[in-house]
Design a protein around this motif. Sequence first.
Motif, short mmCIF file in Angstrom:
data_model
loop_
_atom_site.label_atom_id
_atom_site.label_comp_id
_atom_site.label_asym_id
_atom_site.label_seq_id
_atom_site.Cartn_x
_atom_site.Cartn_y
_atom_site.Cartn_z
N ALA A 1 0.84 -1.21 0.00
CA ALA A 1 0.00 0.00 0.00
C ALA A 1 0.87 1.25 0.00
O ALA A 1 0.58 2.23 -0.71
N LYS A 2 1.95 1.25 0.79
CA LYS A 2 2.85 2.41 0.82
C LYS A 2 3.52 2.60 -0.53
O LYS A 2 3.69 3.73 -1.01
N PHE A 3 3.93 1.49 -1.16
CA PHE A 3 4.58 1.61 -2.46
C PHE A 3 3.60 2.13 -3.51
O PHE A 3 3.95 2.99 -4.32
N ALA A 4 2.37 1.62 -3.49
CA ALA A 4 1.36 2.09 -4.43
C ALA A 4 1.09 3.58 -4.24
O ALA A 4 0.95 4.32 -5.22
N HIS A 5 1.06 4.02 -2.99
CA HIS A 5 0.82 5.44 -2.70
C HIS A 5 1.94 6.29 -3.29
O HIS A 5 1.69 7.38 -3.84
N SER A 6 3.19 5.80 -3.19
CA SER A 6 4.33 6.56 -3.73
C SER A 6 4.25 6.69 -5.24
O SER A 6 4.82 7.62 -5.82
N LEU A 7 3.52 5.74 -5.89
CA LEU A 7 3.37 5.79 -7.35
C LEU A 7 2.11 6.54 -7.78
O LEU A 7 1.91 6.77 -8.98
#
Length: 423
Positions: A213-219
């Motif tokens: 979820a954190k990685f998706a948010h960064s994208l």
Amino acid sequence: MLGSFGSSSHDEEEEPTASPSDIVPYHHNHHQIQPPPLRGFTSPATHMRQLLISSAELISQSDFPAARRLIAILSANSSPYGDSTERLVHLFTKALSLRLSFNTTVTTTTSGGSSVSHVLNTTEESLVQSSYLSLNQITPFIRFSHLTANQAILEAIDQGQQAIHIIDFDIMHGVQWPPLMQAMAERHPPPTLRITGTGNDPNTLRRTGDRLAKFAHSLGLIFQFHPLLLIDRDDPASAASALSAVLLLPDETLAVNCVLYLHRLLRDRDRLHYFLSRIKAMNPRVVAVAEREANHNQPIFLQRFVEAVEHYAAVFDSLEATLPPSSRERLTVEQVWLRKEVEDIVAAEGGGRRERHERFRSWEVMLRSSGFSNVPLSPFALSQAKLLLRLHYPSEGYQLHILNDSFFLGWQNQPLFSVSSWH
């Protein structure tokens, strides 16, 4: 780069948990028991593997005293710090010792048969998880499987599709998905992504979901993660019933990911067929499958053992060629992750066995009989796999082969893993 292919022992001595920091360095000495002399022009490596098989033959004949004597010879002439053959023999002799221990102390599972599994404490579980991540880094096999499966999923999804749902069986740390998420974020407009990840540990599932979820948010990618807890992730009935809890939305394109998972369901082939038919009924756009290219599901112990020695000898040779002798990561992978696999294949029996690998041709028959058709992997997927090998594993020993529209990665002339795409 393209090529063509022609738990701990409880024997007399207690074997400690296989932590690299706990392993005492091995030193040759003049008082070792020597193996029988070599015959003819047999290489030392071949000779040691032949002695391993002789030990397994003695066990299969119930000649346990002779087996213990030969295992003692092999133990004295092998080491987790030696060359690839010494390390291979060290691992398999430990597994044979564990099998012998079941003659006096039999551990059983609810489904019957001896089992090498046990409840891991926090430190052991952390070591196992760390060894998996090291395996992902120092060998190309898992990364190749993830990369090729991801490409099959991306190519099966139309460019304009706005909602993607992936069901990932045994998601573990979710290391497969960041590259796919990055590729989706580069599409215009980027689709929404929902991943349903299965596992048997709620804490691992939660941490994996948080990281993704954190990685998706960064994208800037709209993302949801749904954990799906399987009480027994190796039970096809449990996996099939869990599918009833999966929320399917009419506007989503569904993909199913079975990377290095289906072999665990082979202990009940009828229920495995039912599980595959349940997936087929969900009408996924694509099902990505990756498996070891080996037959470790033989009911006869000796046949299974010989196949395992051949398969893991190639794995150890590949590690020998691509990593320095002092690599702690290699030691961890061999003495924790690969040891866990080998002990299961060699020492466990009946319902206790988990690592039930079969060759691609068996999976092809099973998937086709469940209504699936093979989807050819693309030339771009091939070029990606070749690039991965060239950039990160620049040894000429790794070979990529195409058969029946599927990819096979192996070492020298030995295919070791397959990846295929199904609809």
